[in-house]
Design a protein around this motif. Structure first.
Motif, PDB file in Angstrom:
ATOM      1  N   UNK A 120      44.170  16.906  13.654  1.00 30.28           N
ATOM      2  CA  UNK A 120      44.181  15.708  12.806  1.00 30.28           C
ATOM      3  C   UNK A 120      43.422  14.557  13.457  1.00 30.28           C
ATOM      4  N   UNK A 121      43.550  14.407  14.763  1.00 26.40           N
ATOM      5  CA  UNK A 121      42.867  13.307  15.470  1.00 26.40           C
ATOM      6  C   UNK A 121      41.348  13.533  15.481  1.00 26.40           C
ATOM      7  N   UNK A 122      40.921  14.774  15.659  1.00 30.99           N
ATOM      8  CA  UNK A 122      39.481  15.064  15.616  1.00 30.99           C
ATOM      9  C   UNK A 122      38.966  14.901  14.191  1.00 30.99           C
ATOM     10  N   UNK A 123      39.762  15.317  13.221  1.00 29.84           N
ATOM     11  CA  UNK A 123      39.387  15.136  11.815  1.00 29.84           C
ATOM     12  C   UNK A 123      39.144  13.662  11.510  1.00 29.84           C
ATOM     13  N   UNK A 124      40.035  12.806  11.985  1.00 29.01           N
ATOM     14  CA  UNK A 124      39.889  11.358  11.797  1.00 29.01           C
ATOM     15  C   UNK A 124      38.568  10.882  12.402  1.00 29.01           C
ATOM     16  N   UNK A 125      38.265  11.364  13.621  1.00 31.85           N
ATOM     17  CA  UNK A 125      37.031  10.960  14.287  1.00 31.85           C
ATOM     18  C   UNK A 125      35.792  11.421  13.547  1.00 31.85           C
ATOM     19  N   UNK A 126      35.828  12.643  13.020  1.00 29.78           N
ATOM     20  CA  UNK A 126      34.688  13.149  12.259  1.00 29.78           C
ATOM     21  C   UNK A 126      34.511  12.349  10.964  1.00 29.78           C
ATOM     22  N   UNK A 127      35.605  12.046  10.302  1.00 28.04           N
ATOM     23  CA  UNK A 127      35.514  11.250   9.075  1.00 28.04           C
ATOM     24  C   UNK A 127      34.926   9.869   9.359  1.00 28.04           C
ATOM     25  N   UNK A 128      35.307   9.282  10.484  1.00 31.87           N
ATOM     26  CA  UNK A 128      34.778   7.965  10.840  1.00 31.87           C
ATOM     27  C   UNK A 128      33.269   8.009  11.057  1.00 31.87           C
ATOM     28  N   UNK A 129      32.751   9.187  11.417  1.00 29.87           N
ATOM     29  CA  UNK A 129      31.305   9.357  11.575  1.00 29.87           C
ATOM     30  C   UNK A 129      30.618   9.702  10.258  1.00 29.87           C
ATOM     31  N   UNK A 130      31.391   9.779   9.192  1.00 31.82           N
ATOM     32  CA  UNK A 130      30.824  10.071   7.877  1.00 31.82           C
ATOM     33  C   UNK A 130      30.771  11.536   7.516  1.00 31.82           C
ATOM     34  N   UNK A 131      31.436  12.389   8.312  1.00 31.95           N
ATOM     35  CA  UNK A 131      31.410  13.829   8.047  1.00 31.95           C
ATOM     36  C   UNK A 131      32.322  14.148   6.869  1.00 31.95           C
ATOM     37  N   UNK A 132      31.790  14.920   5.938  1.00 30.19           N
ATOM     38  CA  UNK A 132      32.567  15.321   4.780  1.00 30.19           C
ATOM     39  C   UNK A 132      32.138  16.685   4.281  1.00 30.19           C
ATOM     40  N   UNK A 133      32.567  16.998   3.098  1.00 31.97           N
ATOM     41  CA  UNK A 133      32.312  18.314   2.512  1.00 31.97           C
ATOM     42  C   UNK A 133      30.811  18.648   2.502  1.00 31.97           C
TER      43      UNK A 133
END
Length: 636
Positions: A120-133
């Motif tokens: 979950x913490x890495x997911x949050x970090x990836x989302x903050x970088x704009x990573x998505x589907x």
């Protein structure tokens, strides 16, 4: 070759997952009958797999298989799901998920709560970088828990994962990642192997610049963890983006020994269906099992091992040299972690055998019930060594498949006997056959390994292949509409299988085609030989010239007596046609980072092609090994 070396006990048969599955579908007379049903009734079989193992579709499929064509099979149209959601489903927070050790770290463990929190913490970090589907996340990371959490975080977002091991040189990584346009690069600062530290800062910077993706670093060598500001808070939620059945889950690569590695795309649903089938039925994973496979993140067996978390078993990771400090090390790890299923390579078992290792001596391996082996053909000598020195009660499950289908086509079956030198069966749902040159199935003959019906885990596509032409030419041109795998196989009358090497490295002697593995079995039986490579070189107006290159134990030199001994063994174990024209001592034989021999590239070098054109050095464990062949003069 036909001796029964192991037979399951009545108790083992009774508790095997496949026994319950057979009863569920009402086919209990034989494995052969179950296999035939699974391959002749694809929609019924795979639909049953989805129901039996509780696959959760957010949107229900309109069919199981809407199009049977290859390529182009349309599996579970209309279905939506999440691979990552299935990994975490039903797992108790306090239960064991991962045990891990490396040359840098002592043995430790993560519970499911810890894996979920880190994901979950890495997911949050990836989302903050704009990573998505649909975005691609590239990873230059070792076989450690953080890498698994990063993969699961990527999958939870509907993003696409692709990894390369940090021992890959920058050129090999760029060759892979530049094709797929990653949005971010996750990378370690370095790693330790064989007692030596390897800083990767230069390589990470080169890769990041070349692929145009910012690098997020994990301090592995210096033990500082993820770079500041990347991870989300400890209470970051773990949610799952739902995607269509064939939405890309990961990208894996062909070996890359010649030209750019092919980027193979596998889908969420196909991988999920194949892995729950394989791990429950063929690996026979049970609650409480502890599954280990020695692999790096650059080999599909890492993807395979990670997918064991779809079961109620936990997994064991190791990062480092399996022979450091000695070949006892992984057996010690097995005892310390209570490994029940120990996955390895034929090369590791052969090394243990030659080194006189006694795995059960002075350590408790009472938990160990199965040894899985893949990567290359397992010699009869190694079969016998396992039963004599690891345990007569061990289920030795040799398998063969590949990165292409990210699974095994030839598998272990816990309710069948093990015959020396043979794989137990063809996998359920995999219509594997042996085709002769006329495209007709044969039994009891060495022929081409083909798959004549679609499987869900076949590639969704090759990356950058919009019209599918490269996919078709790679797998479906030789026998139109049939998957040609590239191996020589013999399917026996009792349904077992023998792989005798790659069909594209075939040896033709006097009109008789032969695989290389049977020659290796005979040559490697010589005690002083630690590795070998054979090639078949064409000669105008004469029989092909076939040398065998051998690597000997330190301090040993090839002499006439050894040459006579090897040739005699080849003649007696194989046939006079198999006897090489020359036996030549070399310092090393070249292998890819996943351990595969470079038979074809060496052949092309000896035929005069420059070594830089026939093999990517960055894809090799030992690139300097090519130099010896490039300067070699042979009388052919």
């Amino acid at each position: 070759m036909n001796d029964i070396a192991w037979h399951p006990s009545a108790e083992a048969i009774a508790v095997a997952n496949i026994s319950r599955f057979s009863q569920h579908v009402g086919i209990t007379e034989s494995y052969e009958a179950l296999w035939r049903w699974s391959t002749e009734n694809l929609a019924e079989f795979w639909g049953t797999i989805a129901d039996y193992f509780g696959i959760h579709f957010h949107d229900a499929p309109t069919a199981v298989l809407a199009d049977h064509s290859m390529p182009g099979a349309n599996w579970f149209p209309g279905a939506t799901l999440s691979y990552a959601e299935h990994i975490f489903a039903g797992k108790a927070d306090e239960s064991l998920a991962i045990q891990h050790a490396s040359e840098l770290r002592g043995l430790s463990a993560w519970t499911w709560a810890e894996l979920k929190r880190e994901t979950a913490r890495i997911r949050f970090g990836l989302q903050a970088l704009g990573i998505g589907r649909g975005d691609v996340v590239a990873a230059y990371m070792p076989n450690i828990p953080e890498t698994i959490a990063a993969f699961l975080a990527t999958a939870s977002l509907g993003a696409i994962w692709s990894s390369a091991a940090p021992e890959f040189g920058s050129r090999a990584v760029i060759d892979r990642f530049a094709q797929i346009g990653p949005a971010v690069l996750l990378a370690v600062d370095g790693y330790r192997y064989g007692g030596k530290d390897f800083d990767r800062e230069v390589q990470v910077n080169e890769i990041s610049r070349a692929i145009g993706a910012p690098a997020v670093r994990l301090g592995y060598l210096d033990a500082t963890g993820w770079q500041s500001g990347f991870l989300g808070p400890a209470d970051s939620p773990l949610e799952f983006v739902v995607v269509p059945f064939d939405h890309p889950l990961w990208i894996v690569y062909s070996s890359g020994t010649t030209g750019l590695p092919k980027a193979l795309v596998h889908g969420h649903g196909g991988v999920l269906l194949e892995m729950v089938k394989h791990h429950h039925i063929h690996l026979d994973a049970h609650p409480g099992d502890r599954i280990f496979w020695f692999t790096t993140t650059g080999w599909m067996m890492w993807n395979y091992l990670t997918s064991c978390l779809l079961t109620e078993a936990s997994i064991v990771l190791y990062d480092g040299n399996p022979a450091t400090p000695t070949l006892h090390h992984l057996w010690d790890l097995a005892a310390q972690t209570g490994i029940t299923i120990f996955g390895t390579s034929p090369a590791f078992l052969a090394s243990c055998q030659k080194a006189g290792i006694e795995p059960r001596l002075d350590r408790d391996l009472s938990s160990l019930r199965s040894i899985g082996v893949t990567g290359s053909p397992l010699t009869p000598t190694s079969y016998k060594w396992v039963f004599e020195h690891v345990g007569a009660d061990i289920w030795l499950a040799a398998s063969s498949g590949g990165t292409d289908v990210v699974t095994a086509l030839l598998v272990g079956v816990p309710t069948l006997p093990v015959y020396i030198g043979e794989m137990q069966a063809r996998a359920l749902g995999a219509k594997v056959e042996a085709y002769n040159d006329l495209g007709a199935p044969v039994v009891g003959e060495v022929a081409e390994l083909v798959v004549t019906a679609p499987m869900p885990s076949m590639p969704v596509k090759l990356w950058n292949d919009p019209d599918g032409s490269r996919l078709r030419s790679t797998y479906f041109e030789f026998f139109p509409g049939v998957w040609r795998h590239g191996d020589w196989i013999e399917v026996t009358a009792r349904g077992t299988a023998i792989i005798s090497g790659r069909s594209d490295s075939t040896i033709n002697r006097g009109g008789v085609r032969m695989g290389t593995s049977e020659i290796y079995q005979a040559v490697l039986a010589e005690p002083a030989v630690v590795d070998a490579l054979v090639v078949d070189l064409p000669r105008n107006g004469a029989e092909n010239y076939m040398p065998v290159f051998v690597v000997l134990e330190d301090g040993k030199a090839l002499d006439d007596g050894m040459i006579v001994g090897i040739c005699t063994r080849v003649r007696e174990d194989c046939s006079p046609r198999h006897v090489p024209d020359a036996i030549i001592q070399v310092a090393d034989v070249p292998r890819t980072l996943s351990g595969k021999l470079l038979e074809i590239p060496v052949k092309r070098i000896l035929m005069g092609e420059p070594s830089e054109r026939v093999a990517s050095r960055e894809s090799l464990i030992n690139p300097v090994a090519l130099d010896e062949y490039a300067t070699m003069v042979l009388p052919w």
